[in-house]
Structures are given as C-alpha cells and as structure tokens.
Design a protein around this motif. Sequence first.
Motif: not given
Length: 361
Positions: A188-189, A168-170, A261-262, A177-178
């Motif tokens: 996500l990719v 994750n990005c925490l 795409l996100d 991501s958006s």
Amino acid sequence: MNECYYDRRMDFFYNRTKTDTADEWTGPQLIGVLCFGTFFCLFIFISNSLVIAAVVKNKRFHFPFYYLLANLAAADFFAGIAYVFLMFNTGPVSKTLTVNRWFLRQGLLDTSLTASLVNLLVIAVERHMSIMRMKIHSNLTKKRVTFLIISIWAIAIFMGAVPTLGWNCLCDITVCSSLAPIYSRSYLVFWSVLNLVVFFIMVVVYIRIYMYVQRKTNVLSSHTSGSISRRRTPVKLMKTVMTVLGAFVVCWTPGLVVLLLDGLNCTDCGIQHVKRWFLLLALLNSVMNPIIYSYKDDEMWATMKRMICCSSEDRSQERRSSRIPSTVLCRSTDISGHYIEDGIIQGTICGKGGLGDIGNS
C-alpha cells in the motif's frame, strides 16, 4: 516457516484486522446505495461510449491526441465495470468472499486507476511532442499509438495483478493492512507513493507546457497571419487535458492518502470512517470526464449531439414509415473555416446548429 491462508474466506481477515464491513448496511440504506451506484455506472457506460463513438465517427478526431482521449474514456468505462462488480461484492457480502474473488474485486479497481494514470502520462508526452513544435497534433503514426494503447493496458493489468502474484500478506498476516485485509502494508505504501509521485510529475509537466504555450501564442499572435481560432486550438486542447488531469488528481488523491496512512499503520487516523466517501469521490471522476470533454470541446459535444439526434430520428422514421423521406443537406465548417462536411440525412436536419458553432474557440 509461516503458515499461509489461501483457503480462508475473507471473514477471517476482516475479523482479525477489525475492519468494519458494515454488517448493519441493509434494508433501505443498501437499496439507496445500490440505486445511486447503478445510476452513476449507467451514466459512465453511456457517456464514455459516446466519447469513443465520437472519436471513431468524426474523421477530424483521427489524431493521436483524440485516440488517447478515447482510450481514457475506455479506462473510465472499465472503471464502471469495476464499480459494478464492487457494488455487488461489498458491505456484508465482503466477509463471504473467497480470497481469489476479493483479489479480483480490488484488482479491477487498481487496473482502472493505473490505466487512467498511465494514459494521462502518455497524453502528457504526446502534448509535449506537439506543443514544443507549436503543432496542434504530434507526428505519431497509428501503429505507434496502437502500441502505446496496448502498452497502457498491459501495464495496468500487471499493476492490478501484483498483489495476486505474491505481494500480499496471506503468508504473513502480521503485516496485513486494515482497509485491504489481505494486502501487505508495504504494498500500500509503494502503490500510494508511486501514484502520488506520478500525479506531481504530471502536474508540473502540464503547468510548464501550458506556460510555454501561452508565452509562444502571445509572441506569435502579433506576427503570424491566419485564423485566431487556429492559433488558439493548442491552448484549447491543453485546457481540456489540464481540466481532466485536475479532476483526476482531486478525485483520487484523498483515497491514495488514506491508503498511504493505512500502509504506515496509522491506527488513530480514523480511516475507516472516510473510506466509502473517498471511494465515491473516485467514482465521480469517471462521471466527470465525459462532461469535461463535451463542455471544453465544442466539436466533441456537437458530434455526440448529432449521434443522439440521428439515433432518435431513425427510430422516429421507423414509426412513421409511411412518410416519404426527404433529402436534406447538412453542412458544417471546421475551426479554420475551410472544411465542409456534406451529409445526407433522411427525414430531418440532424444536429441542427451543430458544427456551425465549433470554430468559436
């Protein structure tokens, strides 16, 4: 060392990524969406429960293919639970969620998708094992099928928990991501590409198997004696599976493309405007599957109809307890015309006309 934000609420991440959480989504619009979602979720629960009960009740469904089909219905039932949880934790509520609650919301959705996907992949393997030997069902034992079903759910739960376990990005909010503000774009990719590749592989495998079945059936039809419907049964099962797979791919591919795409950080793709519609499309997949089972498989529909009929008749008998019960013999014939099922039904003929039409494949 990067700062981690485990103790922040989701409004911090939504505001940072400028994600639209529909603060204006209140009043009649919110009530309409909740009523719409509740109706479909109830249908998912009831219809998929009927599919599972039909496989358990009807001994002619006690084969690996139908056990896996029942597990696919269980995955759709689980998806209904995920959608209910999402329904009451989305919109303006999203910003008030804790990080762990948001992970649970998304993890339930990811688990349901993975369970359905892996189950379809296992069904593809089972169909390959049986079809290449021109058999209706494979020789998988109940122990092996049980092991496969347990493995499907273990993989699904693990994949649903991957972001919670660390991807994750925490601790690096620059890669958030958006659409999923605490998911890393790289995840996500990975998630999107993995699922799309599995989609493509399964479609190719099923097309190859279907072509093989059609070719072998045409060759054997002029040389093999026996029931025509008996020879067509493998084709019927393949058509059912391919219809389910086709619906799954159509319903989930748009959402996966949007996530991809996100993940690629496409800021000009307008993904925020379509995300809700694609989520609704994914919800419809769990609604469509029980309809496909009953429409493509006459015996599945007959079994479900008998269960509904018997349930309603039992309630009717309770209200008319003073009436003397009568005993009626219900008979049904299988695909090859040699199987007779005798049942004692109190008060009425259950499943009137039911199984007599099953062999017309």
